[in-house]
Structures are given as structure tokens and as C-alpha cells.
Scaffold this motif. Structure first.
Motif, PDB file in Angstrom:
ATOM      1  N   PHE A   1       0.852  -1.189   0.000  1.00 20.10           N
ATOM      2  CA  PHE A   1       0.000   0.000   0.000  1.00 20.10           C
ATOM      3  C   PHE A   1       0.891   1.243   0.000  1.00 20.10           C
ATOM      4  O   PHE A   1       1.082   1.893   1.033  1.00 20.10           O
ATOM      5  CB  PHE A   1      -0.928  -0.018   1.212  1.00 20.10           C
ATOM      6  N   PRO A   2       1.473   1.563  -1.156  1.00 20.43           N
ATOM      7  CA  PRO A   2       2.478   2.633  -1.212  1.00 20.43           C
ATOM      8  C   PRO A   2       1.949   4.010  -0.843  1.00 20.43           C
ATOM      9  O   PRO A   2       2.745   4.891  -0.493  1.00 20.43           O
ATOM     10  CB  PRO A   2       2.951   2.586  -2.671  1.00 20.43           C
ATOM     11  N   ARG A   3       0.637   4.212  -0.885  1.00 23.38           N
ATOM     12  CA  ARG A   3       0.078   5.520  -0.549  1.00 23.38           C
ATOM     13  C   ARG A   3      -0.498   5.545   0.868  1.00 23.38           C
ATOM     14  O   ARG A   3      -1.324   6.397   1.194  1.00 23.38           O
ATOM     15  CB  ARG A   3      -0.983   5.922  -1.576  1.00 23.38           C
ATOM     16  N   ALA A   4      -0.037   4.622   1.709  1.00 26.39           N
ATOM     17  CA  ALA A   4      -0.525   4.575   3.084  1.00 26.39           C
ATOM     18  C   ALA A   4       0.065   5.702   3.913  1.00 26.39           C
ATOM     19  O   ALA A   4       1.247   6.020   3.815  1.00 26.39           O
ATOM     20  CB  ALA A   4      -0.176   3.235   3.719  1.00 26.39           C
ATOM     21  N   ARG A   5      -0.774   6.294   4.735  1.00 26.86           N
ATOM     22  CA  ARG A   5      -0.351   7.338   5.656  1.00 26.86           C
ATOM     23  C   ARG A   5      -0.719   6.897   7.064  1.00 26.86           C
ATOM     24  O   ARG A   5      -1.834   6.440   7.316  1.00 26.86           O
ATOM     25  CB  ARG A   5      -1.035   8.639   5.245  1.00 26.86           C
ATOM     26  N   LEU A   6       0.236   6.986   7.984  1.00 24.76           N
ATOM     27  CA  LEU A   6       0.054   6.467   9.341  1.00 24.76           C
ATOM     28  C   LEU A   6      -0.449   7.549  10.290  1.00 24.76           C
ATOM     29  O   LEU A   6       0.100   8.648  10.359  1.00 24.76           O
ATOM     30  CB  LEU A   6       1.385   5.905   9.856  1.00 24.76           C
ATOM     31  N   LEU A   7      -1.495   7.203  11.025  1.00 25.65           N
ATOM     32  CA  LEU A   7      -2.031   8.052  12.085  1.00 25.65           C
ATOM     33  C   LEU A   7      -1.986   7.272  13.388  1.00 25.65           C
ATOM     34  O   LEU A   7      -2.595   6.211  13.506  1.00 25.65           O
ATOM     35  CB  LEU A   7      -3.479   8.458  11.779  1.00 25.65           C
TER      36      LEU A   7
END
Length: 267
Positions: free
Chosen positions: A235-241
Motif C-alpha cells: 500500500f504505497p500511498r498509506a499514511r500512518l495516524l
């Protein structure tokens, strides 16, 4: 879709929370039910329409003989196509439901617009001892001696001292048509399949290139720096929160933060 050699798709039960906007499909974790996301879904309404899915072997959905994340993902895909046509829809999955959601996005990318993965990673999860203990404890409860839900709660208080955890687990207890207490969850199969639940199937699907919100609980160890490369590869466009003060059940512990994050991400 599954080949002829693979198990047939289990029937899935789902409840819809009405709204006028895009459809959001919610997938719960182990021991859960679709209704666990009711509060989140109602908070998103009317800007979003929600589908609260009971995954196989949970809630009112059909039981299976083994746990298979690809079969679970294909079953959800069939349900989404039935309820929403060819989509795409937004998908939110927690823990076991998060792994199912990731498989859904990888296997059926045409169905998924935006993906939200809550406190789980696409790798084998170490340390299933707590889940084994809970499954063994529930299976060991002599339901023939239980008259009320309160009796069950009292009987579980010793091995499961946390009242919040007991309350969550006891949502799985119901009476059948004869008035006898039974478990909604397929406890024996889930206990046997704990290694599969902790794993993540290796496939040859292409990475999912849509936006992904990866939500982690600050006090949980399901999302760690060591697991970021595996997530980015698929998931190369994953952003971590990371949600401060939250453990593994992020959406239950900090629903306000989760609703705000979903509105911002899905909006």
C-alpha cells in the motif's frame, strides 16, 4: 474470484446505516460484530451511508470449516457488489477485519476507493496467547448452568477480570429458538485457526495504489516501525495516524478521534 477447488463463499449478514453520501463498509475484528461500528457509522451519517458487516463465523453470518482471508475478502466483495453494484466504496477494517479489508483491496481493487486499516499490519501477528485464553474461557463456560447474562458475566469474572472486555465478549451470547444460550461466534473453529488469524496470505496481486489511512493505537504493538516496509510494499500511498492513549480497540477507546479522521480522509 475463488476457483472451483476453493470453499464456497459463506453467507454474510449486514446492516445498513442510512445516509446520502458515499458507502463505507465496516469490517470488525475477532469476537466482534458489524454493530460494533454503529456509533461510528451514526456519527458519519447523513454525509456517508454505512454497511456494517458480520464477517464469517461471527454475528449472524454463516459459519465455515476453516478461516481463509482470501475467501473472507471474496465474500465481502460479493456482498458489496450485491449492495452497491460495481462500487467503488470506502472500506474500514479493524484487526482481523483490517486484514480482510487489505485482502479485499488487493484482490478487488476496482471495488475499493479509499481504505482505512485500524491497528493491524499485513504480516504475521505474534503473540496470540490472549486470544487463545479468551476463546478457551468462553468455550469452557457451561451454558447449561446459565440462566441470565448476568450469570455468564459472573462466571467469567475470574478468568476475564476486565468488565469492558467481558461486556464486549458477552455480545456474542444469545438464546436460540429453544431458549438455550449459545455463542454467535464459531469458537471451536476460531481457536483451531488462530495461526491463520495471526497470519497474512502471500499473494501475487499488484500493490493497491489508492489512498490508505493506517490507524494505530499508541499503546498497541500491532503497528510498529519494523512493519512499515511490508505495509508500504503493498500500500504505497498509506499514511500512518497514531492515536494517543488508545490501545488495540482504537475505535472503541477514541471514537471521537476516529470519526474526525474518517471524515477528513473519506471526505
Amino acid at each position: 474470484m475463488p476457483s472451483a477447488e476453493r470453499p464456497s463463499l459463506p453467507s454474510l449478514h449486514a446492516t445498513e446505516v442510512p445516509g446520502t453520501g458515499p458507502l463505507v463498509v465496516f469490517l470488525h475484528g475477532l469476537f466482534g460484530q458489524g454493530k460494533n461500528f454503529s456509533g461510528i457509522a451514526k456519527a458519519l451519517s447523513p454525509d456517508f451511508r454505512s454497511l456494517l458487516v458480520d464477517l464469517p463465523d461471527h454475528g449472524l453470518s454463516g459459519w465455515t470449516e476453516r478461516l481463509d482471508y482470501t475467501v473472507m475478502a471474496d465474500a465481502v466483495a460479493a456482498l458489496v457488489r450485491e449492495r452497491a453494484g460495481d462500487g467503488p466504496v470506502h472500506v474500514v477494517g479493524h484487526s482481523m477485519g483490517g486484514k480482510t479489508a487489505m485482502q479485499l483491496a488487493l484482490r478487488h481493487p476496482d471495488l475499493v476507493d479509499r481504505l482505512v486499516v485500524v491497528d493491524v499490519s499485513p504480516v504475521e501477528t505474534a503473540g496470540t496467547g490472549e486470544f487463545a485464553h479468551l476463546l478457551d474461557t468462553l468455550a469452557g463456560l457451561d451454558l447449561a448452568t446459565i440462566e441470565t447474562r448476568g450469570d455468564a458475566d459472573a462466571a467469567l469474572a475470574g478468568p476475564i477480570p476486565d468488565p469492558t472486555v467481558r461486556g464486549f465478549l458477552l455480545q456474542n451470547l444469545r438464546k436460540d429458538d429453544t431458549g438455550a444460550w449459545v455463542w454467535r461466534a464459531n469458537l471451536a473453529m476460531l481457536r483451531r485457526e488462530l495461526p491463520a488469524i495471526s497470519g497474512f496470505p502471500a499473494g501475487d496481486e499488484a500493490p493497491f495504489n489508492h489512498p490508505v489511512l493506517w490507524v494505530a493505537g499508541e499503546r498497541s504493538d500491532y503497528v510498529t516501525p519494523e512493519r512499515i516496509p511490508a505495509m508500504r510494499a503493498l500500500f504505497p500511498r498509506a499514511r500512518l495516524l497514531t492515536v494517543k492513549g488508545a490501545g488495540h480497540w482504537v475505535h472503541s477507546e477514541r471514537p471521537d478521534v476516529v470519526v474526525e479522521a474518517l471524515r477528513a480522509f473519506l471526505g
